[in-house]
Write an enzyme that holds these catalytic residues in place. Structure first.
Site, PDB file in Angstrom:
ATOM      1  N   ARG A  38       0.811  -1.221   0.000  1.00 31.87           N
ATOM      2  CA  ARG A  38       0.000   0.000   0.000  1.00 31.87           C
ATOM      3  C   ARG A  38       0.843   1.269   0.000  1.00 31.87           C
ATOM      4  NH1 ARG A  38      -5.540  -0.694   1.603  1.00 31.87           N
ATOM      5  NH2 ARG A  38      -6.139  -2.712   0.810  1.00 31.87           N
ATOM      6  N   ARG A  42      -3.526   6.609   0.219  1.00 34.40           N
ATOM      7  CA  ARG A  42      -3.956   7.825   0.911  1.00 34.40           C
ATOM      8  C   ARG A  42      -2.905   8.504   1.770  1.00 34.40           C
ATOM      9  NH1 ARG A  42      -9.517   5.334   2.992  1.00 34.40           N
ATOM     10  NH2 ARG A  42      -8.109   3.548   2.922  1.00 34.40           N
ATOM     11  N   ARG A  51      -6.683  11.479  -7.243  1.00 31.05           N
ATOM     12  CA  ARG A  51      -7.879  10.663  -7.070  1.00 31.05           C
ATOM     13  C   ARG A  51      -9.151  11.488  -6.845  1.00 31.05           C
ATOM     14  NH1 ARG A  51      -8.783   6.027  -4.789  1.00 31.05           N
ATOM     15  NH2 ARG A  51     -10.877   6.801  -5.113  1.00 31.05           N
ATOM     16  N   ASP A  87      -6.554  -3.223  -7.350  1.00 30.08           N
ATOM     17  CA  ASP A  87      -7.112  -3.799  -6.124  1.00 30.08           C
ATOM     18  C   ASP A  87      -7.381  -5.280  -6.373  1.00 30.08           C
ATOM     19  OD1 ASP A  87      -8.271  -2.902  -3.350  1.00 30.08           O
ATOM     20  OD2 ASP A  87      -9.637  -4.408  -4.141  1.00 30.08           O
ATOM     21  N   TYR A 162     -14.566 -12.159   0.469  1.00 30.90           N
ATOM     22  CA  TYR A 162     -15.364 -10.992   0.033  1.00 30.90           C
ATOM     23  C   TYR A 162     -16.610 -11.430  -0.729  1.00 30.90           C
ATOM     24  CZ  TYR A 162     -11.803  -7.698   1.569  1.00 30.90           C
ATOM     25  OH  TYR A 162     -10.946  -6.964   2.342  1.00 30.90           O
TER      26      TYR A 162
HETATM   27  C1  LIG Z   1      -7.612  -7.052   1.376  1.00 31.29           C
HETATM   28  C2  LIG Z   1      -7.171  -6.219   0.202  1.00 31.29           C
HETATM   29  C3  LIG Z   1      -7.985  -5.310  -0.538  1.00 31.29           C
HETATM   30  N1  LIG Z   1      -7.182  -4.760  -1.511  1.00 31.29           N
HETATM   31  C4  LIG Z   1      -5.909  -5.256  -1.423  1.00 31.29           C
HETATM   32  C5  LIG Z   1      -5.892  -6.202  -0.380  1.00 31.29           C
HETATM   33  C6  LIG Z   1      -4.703  -7.031   0.009  1.00 31.29           C
HETATM   34  C7  LIG Z   1      -3.721  -6.219   0.776  1.00 31.29           C
HETATM   35  C8  LIG Z   1      -4.089  -5.983   2.212  1.00 31.29           C
HETATM   36  O1  LIG Z   1      -4.245  -6.974   2.931  1.00 31.29           O
HETATM   37  O2  LIG Z   1      -4.186  -4.825   2.578  1.00 31.29           O
HETATM   38  C9  LIG Z   1      -4.757  -5.001  -2.293  1.00 31.29           C
HETATM   39  C10 LIG Z   1      -4.477  -3.626  -2.715  1.00 31.29           C
HETATM   40  N2  LIG Z   1      -5.329  -2.564  -2.797  1.00 31.29           N
HETATM   41  C11 LIG Z   1      -4.672  -1.479  -3.277  1.00 31.29           C
HETATM   42  C12 LIG Z   1      -3.347  -1.863  -3.586  1.00 31.29           C
HETATM   43  C13 LIG Z   1      -2.409  -0.887  -4.299  1.00 31.29           C
HETATM   44  C14 LIG Z   1      -1.035  -1.100  -4.469  1.00 31.29           C
HETATM   45  C15 LIG Z   1      -0.199  -0.746  -3.257  1.00 31.29           C
HETATM   46  O3  LIG Z   1       0.015  -1.629  -2.391  1.00 31.29           O
HETATM   47  O4  LIG Z   1       0.340   0.383  -3.202  1.00 31.29           O
HETATM   48  C16 LIG Z   1      -3.210  -3.204  -3.220  1.00 31.29           C
HETATM   49  C17 LIG Z   1      -1.988  -4.106  -3.299  1.00 31.29           C
HETATM   50  C18 LIG Z   1      -5.212  -0.130  -3.514  1.00 31.29           C
HETATM   51  C19 LIG Z   1      -6.354   0.303  -2.676  1.00 31.29           C
HETATM   52  N3  LIG Z   1      -7.487  -0.409  -2.384  1.00 31.29           N
HETATM   53  C20 LIG Z   1      -8.333   0.370  -1.638  1.00 31.29           C
HETATM   54  C21 LIG Z   1      -7.727   1.632  -1.445  1.00 31.29           C
HETATM   55  C22 LIG Z   1      -8.345   2.789  -0.682  1.00 31.29           C
HETATM   56  C23 LIG Z   1      -9.382   3.422  -1.527  1.00 31.29           C
HETATM   57  C24 LIG Z   1      -9.073   4.859  -1.873  1.00 31.29           C
HETATM   58  O5  LIG Z   1      -7.916   5.299  -1.858  1.00 31.29           O
HETATM   59  O6  LIG Z   1     -10.045   5.539  -2.239  1.00 31.29           O
HETATM   60  C25 LIG Z   1      -6.496   1.607  -2.110  1.00 31.29           C
HETATM   61  C26 LIG Z   1      -5.488   2.706  -2.252  1.00 31.29           C
HETATM   62  C27 LIG Z   1      -9.670  -0.054  -1.166  1.00 31.29           C
HETATM   63  C28 LIG Z   1      -9.663  -1.338  -0.435  1.00 31.29           C
HETATM   64  N4  LIG Z   1      -9.617  -2.574  -1.020  1.00 31.29           N
HETATM   65  C29 LIG Z   1      -9.564  -3.551  -0.043  1.00 31.29           C
HETATM   66  C30 LIG Z   1      -9.574  -2.890   1.211  1.00 31.29           C
HETATM   67  C31 LIG Z   1      -9.540  -3.591   2.556  1.00 31.29           C
HETATM   68  C32 LIG Z   1      -9.632  -1.515   0.965  1.00 31.29           C
HETATM   69  C33 LIG Z   1      -9.551  -0.373   1.960  1.00 31.29           C
HETATM   70  C34 LIG Z   1     -10.870   0.231   2.300  1.00 31.29           C
HETATM   71  C35 LIG Z   1     -10.653   1.621   2.863  1.00 31.29           C
HETATM   72  O7  LIG Z   1     -10.017   1.729   3.939  1.00 31.29           O
HETATM   73  O8  LIG Z   1     -11.109   2.575   2.238  1.00 31.29           O
HETATM   74  C36 LIG Z   1      -9.413  -4.993  -0.319  1.00 31.29           C
END
Ligand SMILES: Cc1c2[nH]c(c1CCC(=O)O)Cc1[nH]c(c(CCC(=O)O)c1C)Cc1[nH]c(c(CCC(=O)O)c1C)Cc1[nH]c(c(C)c1CCC(=O)O)C2
Length: 355
Positions: A38, A42, A51, A87, A162
């Site tokens: 990540r 943010r 974004r 994602d 999910y």
């Molecule tokens: C479980 C999981 C998800 N998504 C992901 C996982 C596995 C990694 C982990 O265990 O954290 C994988 C993921 N999601 C995202 C990345 C981007 C690449 C990186 O690592 O920089 C990666 C590798 C972007 C994202 N994926 C998400 C965001 C946040 C949304 C945003 O920025 O608007 C980002 C940057 C949304 C997302 N998607 C998911 C979650 C739990 C969330 C967060 C919800 C929140 O707190 O808003 C599912």
């Protein structure tokens, strides 16, 4: 093979010889490589800016945005690898699953998958379904120079969680009800997801990704015997499907102390470790022949610089005898992390481990 091509195929020699890929291959490195799960997201003001007004899933489908967001942490922190901005639910969206990513919540599925009839909604993924991924990776590898790009996907168990729960879940009760209550349907669901995941990783590798990470974020909810019986065959199928490319395969989950050996056995070259198990102990659990990735608690970054460095040094000491070590956090960067703390951490690891 031309002079600037590596034995691993079409990646440039500078990429093949990067500290990150060397550590994954357990070769000597000039310094311990660092990247952060990540790292794009943010915590970065420049991310929040691009974004603005663009929904998460839409941003994943726009090659210009994906390229910019993936490059942001590389420019700012000088990390040793980029991770493709996407994602874990993107391939599911691409095959028509009715899901969305809600801000502050995560992936939400309109109609959860719980019956054999539901399973029919999960069709195969073709490269055409995700042509924007191929396009974005082409743009990215042109910009990245010698910095490797990590492709990724969600592992079958975490994706199933999910899909079956319909959204994020603390206890995974519907998922476990299906796993224990209808093992045949469960096995078929995970096998379907393994095929989709493998196809998605192949697209990324063929487009130019130098390594892949399989995120089984929530699999730590399982006991080892259940993991071995009900999950490992599907994850192993994914790793086996991409074995022929020769790119390092990283396997990561949270709370997986008891599963580390099995997660390596599933077919990983590098095993990700959260902060609950020290790396020397993790190495004993994983056994020889695999590199480790980790494992600073992301919450440590909220403490003083001296405390961050002391915890980091503890990790580097525990990692001193590993065959290969990629420094990372034990889970993703928390959204309110001070980005300067991340930049300082990269510098500290590089300086401390320079050989
Ligand atoms: C479980 C999981 C998800 N998504 C992901 C996982 C596995 C990694 C982990 O265990 O954290 C994988 C993921 N999601 C995202 C990345 C981007 C690449 C990186 O690592 O920089 C990666 C590798 C972007 C994202 N994926 C998400 C965001 C946040 C949304 C945003 O920025 O608007 C980002 C940057 C949304 C997302 N998607 C998911 C979650 C739990 C969330 C967060 C919800 C929140 O707190 O808003 C599912």
């Amino acid at each position: 093979m031309s002079a600037n091509q590596s034995p691993a195929g079409k990646q440039p020699t500078a990429t093949y010889d990067s500290a990150f890929l060397k550590a994954c291959r357990r070769e000597p490195v000039p310094h311990t490589p660092v990247w952060f799960m990540r790292q794009a997201g943010r915590s970065l003001p420049e991310y929040r800016k691009v974004r603005e007004g663009v929904p998460m899933l839409e941003s994943c489908m726009r090659p210009d945005l994906v390229t910019e967001i993936t490059l942001q942490p590389v420019r700012r922190h000088g990390v040793d690898a980029a991770i493709y901005f996407s994602d874990i639910v993107v391939p599911l969206k691409a095959i028509g699953v009715d899901l969305d990513i809600r801000p502050g919540v995560g992936p939400v599925v309109e109609r959860p998958i719980r019956t054999r009839a539901d399973l029919a909604r999960l069709r195969d993924l073709t490269p055409e379904d995700v042509s924007y991924v191929t396009e974005a990776i082409g743009l990215l590898t042109a910009e990245l120079g010698g910095t490797p790009l990590i492709g990724f996907a969600g592992a079958p168990f975490t994706l199933a969680s999910y899909l079956v729960e319909g959204g994020p879940s603390r206890n995974h009760e519907n998922t476990k009800a299906l796993m224990y209550g209808d093992p045949r349907l469960w096995a078929d669901l995970l096998d379907r997801l393994a095929d989709i995941t493998a196809a998605f990783l192949k697209v990324q590798i063929e487009a130019g990704a130098s390594a892949v990470q399989l995120f089984d974020s929530w699999v730590g909810a399982l006991a080892p015997a259940d993991y071995r019986r009900s999950v490992m065959p599907a994850s192993a199928k994914v790793f086996e499907a991409v074995a022929g490319y020769g790119v390092p395969r990283i396997h990561f989950g949270v709370g997986t102390g008891e599963l580390l050996g099995l997660m390596g056995e599933a077919g990983a070259d590098v095993v990700g470790v959260d902060w609950r198990v020290p790396l020397d102990e993790a190495a004993r659990r994983v056994g020889p022949g695999k590199a480790l990735q980790g494992n600073l608690d992301p919450a440590v970054l909220f403490s003083s610089r001296a405390a961050v460095e002391a915890k980091t040094d503890e990790i580097l000491t525990a990692a001193a005898d590993l065959e290969g070590h990629v420094f990372n956090l034990g889970h993703g960067v928390l959204p309110t992390t001070d980005p300067d703390a991340l930049t300082r951490l990269v510098e500290h690891v590089h300086t401390r481990t320079a050989r």
